[in-house]
Design an enzyme around this catalytic site. Structure first.
Site, PDB file in Angstrom:
ATOM      1  N   HIS A  26      52.242  53.388  26.278  1.00 15.46           N
ATOM      2  CA  HIS A  26      53.099  53.646  27.448  1.00 15.46           C
ATOM      3  C   HIS A  26      52.905  55.088  27.896  1.00 15.46           C
ATOM      4  O   HIS A  26      51.788  55.479  28.216  1.00 15.46           O
ATOM      5  CB  HIS A  26      54.548  53.313  27.061  1.00 15.46           C
ATOM      6  CG  HIS A  26      55.549  53.273  28.170  1.00 15.46           C
ATOM      7  ND1 HIS A  26      55.230  53.221  29.499  1.00 15.46           N
ATOM      8  CD2 HIS A  26      56.902  53.266  28.124  1.00 15.46           C
ATOM      9  CE1 HIS A  26      56.338  53.185  30.218  1.00 15.46           C
ATOM     10  NE2 HIS A  26      57.378  53.210  29.423  1.00 15.46           N
ATOM     11  N   HIS A  32      46.662  47.692  32.628  1.00 15.41           N
ATOM     12  CA  HIS A  32      48.086  47.747  32.963  1.00 15.41           C
ATOM     13  C   HIS A  32      48.642  46.338  32.942  1.00 15.41           C
ATOM     14  O   HIS A  32      47.961  45.394  33.321  1.00 15.41           O
ATOM     15  CB  HIS A  32      48.289  48.356  34.357  1.00 15.41           C
ATOM     16  CG  HIS A  32      49.671  48.835  34.594  1.00 15.41           C
ATOM     17  ND1 HIS A  32      50.684  48.007  34.982  1.00 15.41           N
ATOM     18  CD2 HIS A  32      50.216  50.069  34.458  1.00 15.41           C
ATOM     19  CE1 HIS A  32      51.804  48.708  35.103  1.00 15.41           C
ATOM     20  NE2 HIS A  32      51.551  49.956  34.779  1.00 15.41           N
ATOM     21  N   ASP A  46      47.837  57.340  33.934  1.00 14.24           N
ATOM     22  CA  ASP A  46      47.626  58.331  32.864  1.00 14.24           C
ATOM     23  C   ASP A  46      46.196  58.831  32.781  1.00 14.24           C
ATOM     24  O   ASP A  46      45.913  59.762  32.033  1.00 14.24           O
ATOM     25  CB  ASP A  46      48.017  57.705  31.523  1.00 14.24           C
ATOM     26  CG  ASP A  46      49.510  57.435  31.478  1.00 14.24           C
ATOM     27  OD1 ASP A  46      49.901  56.270  31.341  1.00 14.24           O
ATOM     28  OD2 ASP A  46      50.277  58.400  31.639  1.00 14.24           O
TER      29      ASP A  46
HETATM   30  C1  SDX Z   1      51.984  53.191  31.496  1.00 12.57           C
HETATM   31  O1  SDX Z   1      54.647  49.157  32.520  1.00 12.57           O
HETATM   32  C2  SDX Z   1      54.450  50.177  33.223  1.00 12.57           C
HETATM   33  O2  SDX Z   1      54.694  50.183  34.412  1.00 12.57           O
HETATM   34  C3  SDX Z   1      53.921  51.396  32.486  1.00 12.57           C
HETATM   35  C4  SDX Z   1      53.585  52.618  33.328  1.00 12.57           C
HETATM   36  C5  SDX Z   1      54.829  53.215  33.958  1.00 12.57           C
HETATM   37  O3  SDX Z   1      54.671  53.933  34.961  1.00 12.57           O
HETATM   38  O4  SDX Z   1      55.913  53.060  33.378  1.00 12.57           O
HETATM   39  O5  SDX Z   1      52.672  52.261  34.351  1.00 12.57           O
HETATM   40  C6  SDX Z   1      52.957  53.729  32.483  1.00 12.57           C
HETATM   41  O6  SDX Z   1      52.379  52.889  30.403  1.00 12.57           O
HETATM   42  C7  SDX Z   1      50.550  52.983  31.906  1.00 12.57           C
HETATM   43  C8  SDX Z   1      49.705  52.327  30.778  1.00 12.57           C
HETATM   44  C9  SDX Z   1      49.281  53.464  29.828  1.00 12.57           C
HETATM   45  N1  SDX Z   1      48.633  52.883  28.607  1.00 12.57           N
HETATM   46  C10 SDX Z   1      47.325  53.005  28.387  1.00 12.57           C
HETATM   47  O7  SDX Z   1      46.520  53.497  29.187  1.00 12.57           O
HETATM   48  C11 SDX Z   1      46.897  52.467  27.013  1.00 12.57           C
HETATM   49  C12 SDX Z   1      45.652  51.589  27.177  1.00 12.57           C
HETATM   50  N2  SDX Z   1      46.030  50.345  27.868  1.00 12.57           N
HETATM   51  C13 SDX Z   1      46.376  49.198  27.049  1.00 12.57           C
HETATM   52  O8  SDX Z   1      47.000  49.494  25.841  1.00 12.57           O
HETATM   53  C14 SDX Z   1      46.962  48.039  27.854  1.00 12.57           C
HETATM   54  O9  SDX Z   1      46.182  47.895  28.963  1.00 12.57           O
HETATM   55  C15 SDX Z   1      48.418  48.088  28.286  1.00 12.57           C
HETATM   56  C16 SDX Z   1      49.334  48.356  27.155  1.00 12.57           C
HETATM   57  C17 SDX Z   1      48.602  49.141  29.332  1.00 12.57           C
HETATM   58  C18 SDX Z   1      48.763  46.734  28.894  1.00 12.57           C
HETATM   59  O10 SDX Z   1      48.770  45.829  27.858  1.00 12.57           O
HETATM   60  P1  SDX Z   1      49.035  44.269  28.133  1.00 12.57           P
HETATM   61  O11 SDX Z   1      49.558  44.022  29.489  1.00 12.57           O
HETATM   62  O12 SDX Z   1      49.822  43.731  26.981  1.00 12.57           O
HETATM   63  O13 SDX Z   1      47.594  43.694  28.159  1.00 12.57           O
HETATM   64  P2  SDX Z   1      46.865  43.185  26.889  1.00 12.57           P
HETATM   65  O14 SDX Z   1      47.011  44.199  25.801  1.00 12.57           O
HETATM   66  O15 SDX Z   1      47.306  41.782  26.637  1.00 12.57           O
HETATM   67  O16 SDX Z   1      45.361  43.223  27.394  1.00 12.57           O
HETATM   68  C19 SDX Z   1      44.828  42.138  28.071  1.00 12.57           C
HETATM   69  C20 SDX Z   1      43.383  42.091  27.590  1.00 12.57           C
HETATM   70  C21 SDX Z   1      43.255  42.089  26.066  1.00 12.57           C
HETATM   71  O17 SDX Z   1      42.070  41.382  25.727  1.00 12.57           O
HETATM   72  P3  SDX Z   1      42.228  39.816  25.239  1.00 12.57           P
HETATM   73  O18 SDX Z   1      43.217  39.820  24.066  1.00 12.57           O
HETATM   74  O19 SDX Z   1      42.787  39.071  26.436  1.00 12.57           O
HETATM   75  O20 SDX Z   1      40.849  39.413  24.856  1.00 12.57           O
HETATM   76  O21 SDX Z   1      42.697  43.288  28.025  1.00 12.57           O
HETATM   77  C22 SDX Z   1      42.284  44.048  26.890  1.00 12.57           C
HETATM   78  C23 SDX Z   1      43.066  43.542  25.699  1.00 12.57           C
HETATM   79  O22 SDX Z   1      42.300  43.709  24.514  1.00 12.57           O
HETATM   80  N3  SDX Z   1      42.628  45.436  27.185  1.00 12.57           N
HETATM   81  C24 SDX Z   1      41.845  46.475  26.929  1.00 12.57           C
HETATM   82  C25 SDX Z   1      42.558  47.597  27.412  1.00 12.57           C
HETATM   83  N4  SDX Z   1      43.721  47.198  27.927  1.00 12.57           N
HETATM   84  C26 SDX Z   1      43.765  45.854  27.778  1.00 12.57           C
HETATM   85  N5  SDX Z   1      40.629  46.580  26.349  1.00 12.57           N
HETATM   86  C27 SDX Z   1      40.122  47.837  26.246  1.00 12.57           C
HETATM   87  N6  SDX Z   1      40.761  48.962  26.698  1.00 12.57           N
HETATM   88  C28 SDX Z   1      41.966  48.878  27.279  1.00 12.57           C
HETATM   89  N7  SDX Z   1      42.579  49.974  27.731  1.00 12.57           N
END
Ligand code: SDX
Length: 436
Positions: A266, A307, A365
């Site tokens: 997050h 996201h 971010d």
């Molecule tokens: C913020 O919610 C909000 O609005 C948050 C925010 C706000 O203003 O409040 O926008 C701020 O938190 C932005 C996000 C910051 N986090 C990161 O940058 C961390 C990296 N991102 C991931 O951890 C992830 O993308 C999330 C946590 C942001 C979202 O996670 P989800 O929605 O639960 O998605 P997921 O983990 O289920 O991913 C879907 C797929 C997965 O692959 P499969 O299991 O389907 O095979 O995409 C892949 C994930 O492995 N994936 C990634 C990835 N993000 C998702 N693979 C590699 N790198 C990534 N960054």
């Protein structure tokens, strides 16, 4: 009043279950599932991927279009034509202020920027290398010890004075965390300065030398606060709503939001992006990290990408990238190695089949950390900056919930543990062999 109906049929039930369907002013319709409990069912939605936890009028995101609206105004327009305090007024009150209302609001916030002198003594309990987010969790939660005059959450006057105090004092407290880590004296707010200019003054000024804040950096800081102001029902905002639903005071609720924001998935991602870029170290290493991000057996993720809602560019990331170019140009850091890695990483990732298929784009971010580093803000302060900007969003949602018909939040579960069993005397037991 329900616009439409949904019919749910369940194996073993003679009749289908009729559920009301509501439409918002935009966005997906929602199915009201509250009647299911009476039929002996719960819904199941770990991570609340498909769950609308509330009705809200504050912010709307269209993840497919990469659109973010605050009270109907696009984030790009607000970033270009508004400022953070005007956006705070909009988020809190639902409309943009007149000039008179704006001036009054700015004056109110300016007159609440100082914190009680006793707060300064709290910092003495923290080691100089304490993480600033740890300090913020503690200090903001402790504010309720000072404001007994405004803790009645049923009193609208108490709620708005708490909102003003929190918006006004977060920059002061954030700067105090930084000064404590540097072993420098705290700087008092200077009410002749604008909100973000004042923050940079408290961060980088000293009693011996307090140069004028570069207006380009002040404007960039203000834009960073504005871009982080609110974002629907994200994890930290949902936490604030849940804490508030129990009747907890606003300072305790905001402290719970700060704690939730700290996670690297997050708000902690901006700090994690910088660490990742530094770990990559050189453009030639990017492919290795892209492979790691795609490897299901490797927990590494490309920080700053992906996201839950955006399946297109995060509009905030676009504005942040433009601001990044402006700041680095003003500071004469055209060849920032980390920015070069970030830009090349973005190009490669956006051409990669894995990222295209999973709709993983840079989020807010990805570039914010590079700007903050260029301004001179240390990496461990990045999420504190995010929390400072997001405080108004947390407060706006907390206030919105309290002005509506709400109940204490209390989710249910799918229980898969042991059913009732008798307790065996210790001499008759087999070893438990705990796995952790
Ligand atoms: C913020 O919610 C909000 O609005 C948050 C925010 C706000 O203003 O409040 O926008 C701020 O938190 C932005 C996000 C910051 N986090 C990161 O940058 C961390 C990296 N991102 C991931 O951890 C992830 O993308 C999330 C946590 C942001 C979202 O996670 P989800 O929605 O639960 O998605 P997921 O983990 O289920 O991913 C879907 C797929 C997965 O692959 P499969 O299991 O389907 O095979 O995409 C892949 C994930 O492995 N994936 C990634 C990835 N993000 C998702 N693979 C590699 N790198 C990534 N960054």
């Amino acid at each position: 009043m329900a616009d439409k109906k949904a019919q749910l049929t369940v194996d073993g039930l003679d009749d289908s279950i009729e559920l009301p369907v509501y439409s918002g002013s935009t966005g997906p319709d929602v199915i009201d599932v509250r009647a299911l409990t009476g039929k002996g069912f719960f819904t199941y939605d770990p991570g609340f991927v498909s769950t609308a936890s509330c009705e809200s009028k504050i912010t709307y995101i269209d993840g497919g279009k990469g659109m973010l609206l605050h009270r109907g105004y696009a984030i790009e327009d607000l970033a270009e034509k508004s400022d953070y305090l005007e956006t705070c007024f909009l988020l809190l009150h639902g409309e943009l202020p007149s000039q008179k209302e704006y001036d009054e609001f700015v004056s109110i916030i300016r007159n609440h920027t100082m914190v009680h002198e006793s707060i300064a003594r709290f910092f003495r309990g923290f080691h100089h290398d304490s993480h600033p987010m740890a300090m913020m969790c503690g200090i903001v939660g402790a504010l309720s010890a000072f404001y007994h005059d405004s803790l009645d959450i049923t009193n609208e006057r108490h709620r708005i004075i708490s909102a003003h105090r929190l918006i006004a004092k977060m920059p002061t407290l954030a700067a105090m965390c930084y000064k404590h880590s540097q072993g420098q004296p705290f700087m008092y707010p200077d009410n002749k300065l604008g909100y973000s200019e004042n923050f940079l003054h408290m961060m980088f000024g000293t009693p011996c030398d307090d140069p004028q804040v570069n207006p380009v950096l002040a404007r960039a800081m203000d834009k960073i606060f504005l871009l982080h102001a609110d974002h629907e029902q994200n994890a930290s905002t949902s936490t604030v709503r849940l804490a508030g639903s129990s009747g907890a005071n606003p300072f305790a609720c905001i402290a719970s939001g700060i704690a939730t924001l700290w996670g690297p998935a997050h708000g902690g991602a901006n700090e994690a992006v910088l660490s990742m870029l530094q770990e990559i170290g050189d453009v030639k290493n990017i492919d290795k990290f892209i492979q790691r991000a795609k490897d299901k057996d490797d927990p590494f993720r490309l920080m700053g990408f992906g996201h839950r809602v955006y399946k297109n560019f995060d509009p905030r990331a676009k504005v942040m990238k433009e601001t990044c170019d402006e700041v680095l140009s003003v500071l004469g850091i055209e060849n920032d190695p980390l920015l070069a890695i970030a830009k090349r990483l973005e190009e490669i990732a956006l051409e990669d089949e894995y990222f295209i298929k999973k709709k993983l784009y840079p989020n807010v971010d990805f570039y914010s950390g590079i700007i903050m580093k260029a301004i001179g803000i240390p990496t461990d302060m990045f999420t504190v900056i995010f929390a400072t900007g997001r405080t108004v969003g947390w407060i706006a949602h907390w206030h919105e919930m309290l002005t509506e018909d709400y109940r204490i939040g209390r989710p249910r579960q799918l229980y898969t543990g042991e059913t009732k069993r008798d307790l065996t005397a210790v001499e008759d037991r087999k070893p438990a062999n705990p796995t952790f």
